[in-house]
Design a protein around this motif. Structure first.
Motif, PDB file in Angstrom:
ATOM      1  N   THR A  24       0.844  -1.188   0.000  1.00 11.39           N
ATOM      2  CA  THR A  24       0.000   0.000   0.000  1.00 11.39           C
ATOM      3  C   THR A  24       0.880   1.237   0.000  1.00 11.39           C
ATOM      4  OG1 THR A  24      -1.730  -1.136   1.230  1.00 11.39           O
ATOM      5  CG2 THR A  24      -1.780   1.278   1.247  1.00 11.39           C
ATOM      6  N   VAL A  25       0.649   2.132  -0.969  1.00 13.24           N
ATOM      7  CA  VAL A  25       1.430   3.357  -1.078  1.00 13.24           C
ATOM      8  C   VAL A  25       0.549   4.534  -0.707  1.00 13.24           C
ATOM      9  CG1 VAL A  25       2.732   4.852  -2.627  1.00 13.24           C
ATOM     10  CG2 VAL A  25       2.863   2.366  -2.885  1.00 13.24           C
ATOM     11  N   SER A  26       1.006   5.348   0.215  1.00 14.86           N
ATOM     12  CA  SER A  26       0.250   6.532   0.592  1.00 14.86           C
ATOM     13  C   SER A  26       0.285   7.540  -0.546  1.00 14.86           C
ATOM     14  CB  SER A  26       0.845   7.157   1.861  1.00 14.86           C
ATOM     15  OG  SER A  26       0.753   6.261   2.953  1.00 14.86           O
ATOM     16  N   GLU A  27      -0.878   8.022  -0.924  1.00 18.80           N
ATOM     17  CA  GLU A  27      -0.956   9.007  -2.002  1.00 18.80           C
ATOM     18  C   GLU A  27      -0.681  10.392  -1.428  1.00 18.80           C
ATOM     19  OE1 GLU A  27      -4.303   6.554  -4.587  1.00 18.80           O
ATOM     20  OE2 GLU A  27      -4.838   8.432  -3.569  1.00 18.80           O
ATOM     21  N   VAL A  28       0.138  11.131  -2.146  1.00 23.41           N
ATOM     22  CA  VAL A  28       0.452  12.498  -1.734  1.00 23.41           C
ATOM     23  C   VAL A  28       0.087  13.433  -2.874  1.00 23.41           C
ATOM     24  CG1 VAL A  28       2.270  11.907  -0.104  1.00 23.41           C
ATOM     25  CG2 VAL A  28       2.838  12.175  -2.508  1.00 23.41           C
ATOM     26  N   ASN A  29      -0.320  14.644  -2.503  1.00 24.36           N
ATOM     27  CA  ASN A  29      -0.774  15.600  -3.514  1.00 24.36           C
ATOM     28  C   ASN A  29       0.410  16.318  -4.158  1.00 24.36           C
ATOM     29  OD1 ASN A  29      -2.667  17.009  -5.031  1.00 24.36           O
ATOM     30  ND2 ASN A  29      -2.756  18.693  -3.552  1.00 24.36           N
ATOM     31  N   VAL A  30       1.248  15.513  -4.795  1.00 24.26           N
ATOM     32  CA  VAL A  30       2.424  16.024  -5.502  1.00 24.26           C
ATOM     33  C   VAL A  30       2.392  15.456  -6.916  1.00 24.26           C
ATOM     34  CG1 VAL A  30       4.946  16.071  -5.614  1.00 24.26           C
ATOM     35  CG2 VAL A  30       3.778  16.178  -3.388  1.00 24.26           C
ATOM     36  N   GLU A  31       2.534  16.315  -7.903  1.00 27.36           N
ATOM     37  CA  GLU A  31       2.482  15.857  -9.288  1.00 27.36           C
ATOM     38  C   GLU A  31       3.825  15.288  -9.732  1.00 27.36           C
ATOM     39  OE1 GLU A  31       0.964  17.341 -13.701  1.00 27.36           O
ATOM     40  OE2 GLU A  31       1.157  18.786 -12.053  1.00 27.36           O
ATOM     41  N   GLU A  32       3.771  14.126 -10.355  1.00 29.53           N
ATOM     42  CA  GLU A  32       4.964  13.521 -10.941  1.00 29.53           C
ATOM     43  C   GLU A  32       5.168  14.154 -12.313  1.00 29.53           C
ATOM     44  OE1 GLU A  32       8.309  11.282 -11.077  1.00 29.53           O
ATOM     45  OE2 GLU A  32       6.899  11.316  -9.390  1.00 29.53           O
ATOM     46  N   PRO A  33       6.237  14.876 -12.518  1.00 34.77           N
ATOM     47  CA  PRO A  33       6.383  15.625 -13.769  1.00 34.77           C
ATOM     48  C   PRO A  33       6.784  14.767 -14.962  1.00 34.77           C
ATOM     49  CG  PRO A  33       8.326  15.926 -12.429  1.00 34.77           C
ATOM     50  CD  PRO A  33       7.377  15.096 -11.612  1.00 34.77           C
ATOM     51  N   PHE A  34       6.233  15.103 -16.104  1.00 35.23           N
ATOM     52  CA  PHE A  34       6.781  14.659 -17.381  1.00 35.23           C
ATOM     53  C   PHE A  34       6.417  15.714 -18.410  1.00 35.23           C
ATOM     54  CE2 PHE A  34       2.536  12.809 -17.536  1.00 35.23           C
ATOM     55  CZ  PHE A  34       2.168  12.825 -18.872  1.00 35.23           C
ATOM     56  N   SER A 107       2.179   7.160  -9.157  1.00 35.15           N
ATOM     57  CA  SER A 107       3.525   6.612  -9.287  1.00 35.15           C
ATOM     58  C   SER A 107       3.843   5.740  -8.065  1.00 35.15           C
ATOM     59  CB  SER A 107       4.551   7.744  -9.413  1.00 35.15           C
ATOM     60  OG  SER A 107       4.615   8.476  -8.197  1.00 35.15           O
ATOM     61  N   LYS A 108       4.969   5.087  -8.103  1.00 36.75           N
ATOM     62  CA  LYS A 108       5.357   4.177  -7.024  1.00 36.75           C
ATOM     63  C   LYS A 108       5.465   4.885  -5.675  1.00 36.75           C
ATOM     64  CE  LYS A 108       8.976   0.860  -5.760  1.00 36.75           C
ATOM     65  NZ  LYS A 108      10.238   0.207  -6.191  1.00 36.75           N
ATOM     66  N   ASP A 109       5.892   6.155  -5.692  1.00 36.13           N
ATOM     67  CA  ASP A 109       6.051   6.883  -4.432  1.00 36.13           C
ATOM     68  C   ASP A 109       4.796   7.648  -4.027  1.00 36.13           C
ATOM     69  OD1 ASP A 109       6.079   8.867  -6.288  1.00 36.13           O
ATOM     70  OD2 ASP A 109       8.132   9.526  -5.931  1.00 36.13           O
ATOM     71  N   GLY A 110       3.663   7.400  -4.720  1.00 33.50           N
ATOM     72  CA  GLY A 110       2.393   8.001  -4.333  1.00 33.50           C
ATOM     73  C   GLY A 110       2.078   9.321  -5.008  1.00 33.50           C
ATOM     74  N   HIS A 111       2.964   9.811  -5.857  1.00 34.99           N
ATOM     75  CA  HIS A 111       2.678  11.033  -6.600  1.00 34.99           C
ATOM     76  C   HIS A 111       1.608  10.754  -7.663  1.00 34.99           C
ATOM     77  CE1 HIS A 111       6.943  12.804  -5.651  1.00 34.99           C
ATOM     78  NE2 HIS A 111       6.229  12.524  -4.568  1.00 34.99           N
ATOM     79  N   TYR A 112       0.976  11.801  -8.161  1.00 33.15           N
ATOM     80  CA  TYR A 112      -0.047  11.621  -9.196  1.00 33.15           C
ATOM     81  C   TYR A 112       0.443  12.210 -10.515  1.00 33.15           C
ATOM     82  CZ  TYR A 112      -1.302  16.587  -9.081  1.00 33.15           C
ATOM     83  OH  TYR A 112      -1.269  17.950  -9.189  1.00 33.15           O
ATOM     84  N   TYR A 113      -0.131  11.723 -11.604  1.00 34.30           N
ATOM     85  CA  TYR A 113       0.103  12.345 -12.909  1.00 34.30           C
ATOM     86  C   TYR A 113      -1.099  12.055 -13.805  1.00 34.30           C
ATOM     87  CZ  TYR A 113       1.725   7.615 -14.255  1.00 34.30           C
ATOM     88  OH  TYR A 113       1.824   6.259 -14.482  1.00 34.30           O
ATOM     89  N   TRP A 114      -1.537  13.089 -14.512  1.00 36.79           N
ATOM     90  CA  TRP A 114      -2.677  12.970 -15.426  1.00 36.79           C
ATOM     91  C   TRP A 114      -2.183  12.597 -16.819  1.00 36.79           C
ATOM     92  CZ3 TRP A 114      -7.837  12.957 -14.727  1.00 36.79           C
ATOM     93  CH2 TRP A 114      -8.339  13.446 -13.508  1.00 36.79           C
ATOM     94  N   VAL A 115      -2.937  11.740 -17.479  1.00 42.05           N
ATOM     95  CA  VAL A 115      -2.656  11.416 -18.876  1.00 42.05           C
ATOM     96  C   VAL A 115      -3.963  11.411 -19.656  1.00 42.05           C
ATOM     97  CG1 VAL A 115      -0.665   9.970 -18.307  1.00 42.05           C
ATOM     98  CG2 VAL A 115      -2.920   8.903 -18.559  1.00 42.05           C
ATOM     99  N   PHE A 116      -3.852  11.625 -20.951  1.00 41.91           N
ATOM    100  CA  PHE A 116      -4.962  11.251 -21.828  1.00 41.91           C
ATOM    101  C   PHE A 116      -4.515   9.969 -22.492  1.00 41.91           C
ATOM    102  CE2 PHE A 116      -7.624  10.893 -25.511  1.00 41.91           C
ATOM    103  CZ  PHE A 116      -8.856  11.303 -25.034  1.00 41.91           C
ATOM    104  N   ALA A 117      -5.250   8.899 -22.222  1.00 39.99           N
ATOM    105  CA  ALA A 117      -4.857   7.572 -22.697  1.00 39.99           C
ATOM    106  C   ALA A 117      -5.675   7.173 -23.918  1.00 39.99           C
ATOM    107  CB  ALA A 117      -5.061   6.545 -21.584  1.00 39.99           C
ATOM    108  N   LEU A 118      -4.991   6.669 -24.914  1.00 42.70           N
ATOM    109  CA  LEU A 118      -5.622   6.094 -26.098  1.00 42.70           C
ATOM    110  C   LEU A 118      -5.383   4.594 -26.017  1.00 42.70           C
ATOM    111  CD1 LEU A 118      -6.891   6.275 -28.974  1.00 42.70           C
ATOM    112  CD2 LEU A 118      -4.559   6.555 -29.839  1.00 42.70           C
ATOM    113  N   VAL A 119      -6.435   3.843 -25.725  1.00 44.78           N
ATOM    114  CA  VAL A 119      -6.311   2.403 -25.504  1.00 44.78           C
ATOM    115  C   VAL A 119      -6.951   1.664 -26.675  1.00 44.78           C
ATOM    116  CG1 VAL A 119      -6.613   0.529 -23.855  1.00 44.78           C
ATOM    117  CG2 VAL A 119      -6.561   2.898 -23.042  1.00 44.78           C
TER     118      VAL A 119
END
Length: 425
Positions: A24-34, A107-119
């Motif tokens: 279980t990874v604690s989610e933190v309100n930090v954006e994972e940059p790309f 992400s693995k360290d609980g950061h978030y990142y938004w994507v638009f996914a084409l599946v």
């Protein structure tokens, strides 16, 4: 092709990666940059277990290549994602649809990142998810929507399917009758926002498709307006017949004119049924083919870019069969190319058919106009014997002016579509 449900996806297991998946990874309100120019993908089997990826995905996810391979895709799932979104996703894939969706990942360290996914479902089984960084104003709207839906899911204990229905209704309220229409619009918005941010010039085929989609919608609306005008015109012939019944002099003539006008009006109404196109709102994935061309063309360009980027990663593809993945990406690109070409061809053929039928309609309207002129002539001859007939004639004139205006717009829209297809540059 074997497919999986949301529950199957949740239940996917791999003992080798049990620790990486179950922790279980604690989610933190930090954006994972790309970066906006970066693009990445992952490929899963039919159960949603990761089989391949590129280096950007490894970096952004924060997992090692060994942690990703063989793990279920849910290891990057963020708790802020509504269950209904994944129900929509799997519903589309199980129906052979390519699905575009906004996804908030973890992400693995609980950061978030938004994507638009084409599946996309693959011919030989499994799915490929290509992701870009969403940068259009649409993202803010989606963030608020997902927040509301998550709250409803908790408060009302909604099932994934029930949540999906709420999402569909919210999108309909925003002007998107189906999810298919929304995803086409969203992918186009994100593609264009990204293109501008990167500094790329407009793509001619996408500009052509945009002209086709926008003009086709205007044409569709104008045809429906024309149909409504002719339906409303029935009251004109009814008034003419009522007026004729009250006449002492000229009753038979006016009544005959009314009958002829009515018959010709009905012929035109029947012809319009071959022209008017109802709005697409039948199912979750229905969308006008012209709008779907947006989706296919944007997807084709993104997959092409992914192919080029993957070429540069040839020596950084740990745990991945580079040749095999490159082959799959090339296949996917060709598939989207073909689908976009078919959508544009459909738009061209539809416009040409409407052009022919509109020419015939104009000839029918010309015939209707001769009956109107006969009514005007008869009103002039009767004069004091037919007081009030001038009012009916005036309304007929107004009706015909409005019809001509609609026909001119229809011809303009058809010409715009034909020109955009014949001269894409």
């Amino acid at each position: 092709m074997n497919t999986m449900t949301v529950n199957d996806f949740e239940a996917a297991k791999n003992p080798v990666q049990d620790y990486a998946r179950s922790r279980t990874v604690s989610e933190v309100n930090v954006e994972e940059p790309f970066n906006v120019e970066e693009i990445f993908f992952s490929r899963t089997d039919t159960r949603g277990v990761i089989e391949a990826y590129n280096s950007v995905f490894v970096r952004v996810s924060g997992c090692s290549a060994s942690e990703l391979k063989g793990a279920p895709h849910k290891i990057i799932r963020h708790s802020h994602m509504p269950k209904g979104v994944f129900w929509v996703l799997w519903n589309g894939l199980q129906h052979g649809q390519s699905v575009g969706a906004y996804v908030k990942n973890k992400s693995k360290d609980g950061h978030y990142y938004w994507v638009f996914a084409l599946v996309t479902p693959l011919e030989d089984g499994g799915y490929l998810s290509l992701r870009i960084k969403p940068t259009s104003p649409q993202l803010k709207l989606v963030e608020e929507l997902y927040k509301d839906i998550c709250k409803l899911e908790q408060e009302q204990n909604l099932s994934p399917e029930e949540s999906a229905k709420v999402i569909a209704q919210r999108l309909a309220d925003l002007g998107f009758p189906t999810y298919g229409a929304f995803q086409a619009h969203a992918l186009h918005q994100e593609f264009e926002a990204r293109r501008i941010a990167i500094g790329l010039p407009p793509f001619p085929d996408l500009t052509q498709s945009e002209t086709l989609a926008v003009t086709s919608e205007k044409l569709r609306q104008e045809l429906n307006n024309l149909t409504a005008e002719f339906q409303n015109a029935e009251i004109l012939t009814a008034n003419m017949k009522i007026f004729a019944a009250k006449l002492v002099v000229g009753r038979a003539t006016i009544n005959e004119i009314a009958k002829n006008y009515d018959l010709m009006l009905k012929d035109i109404q029947n012809h319009l049924k071959t022209l008017a196109v109802p709005p697409v709102d039948r199912g979750l994935w229905d969308a006008p083919k012209e709008l779907s061309a947006y989706f296919m063309i944007c997807a084709s360009h993104l997959v092409t870019e992914m192919c080029e980027f993957f070429d540069s990663e040839k020596h950084h593809s740990e745990g991945v069969d580079w040749e095999a993945e490159k082959h799959l990406l090339d296949q996917l690109r060709r598939s989207y190319d073909l689908k976009s070409e078919k959508a544009i061809e459909f738009g061209l053929q539809s416009a040409m058919a409407i052009q022919r039928r509109t020419d015939f309609l104009q000839r029918m309207v010309l015939g209707l106009s001769t009956v109107r002129i006969a009514c005007r002539v008869e009103a002039g001859m009767l004069r004091d014997h037919a007081k009030g007939l001038e009012t009916i004639v005036s309304r007929l004139d107004q009706f015909h002016d409005e019809i001509e205006a609609h026909l001119e717009k229809i011809k303009l829209y058809v010409a715009t579509i034909l020109h955009s297809v014949e001269h894409p540059d």
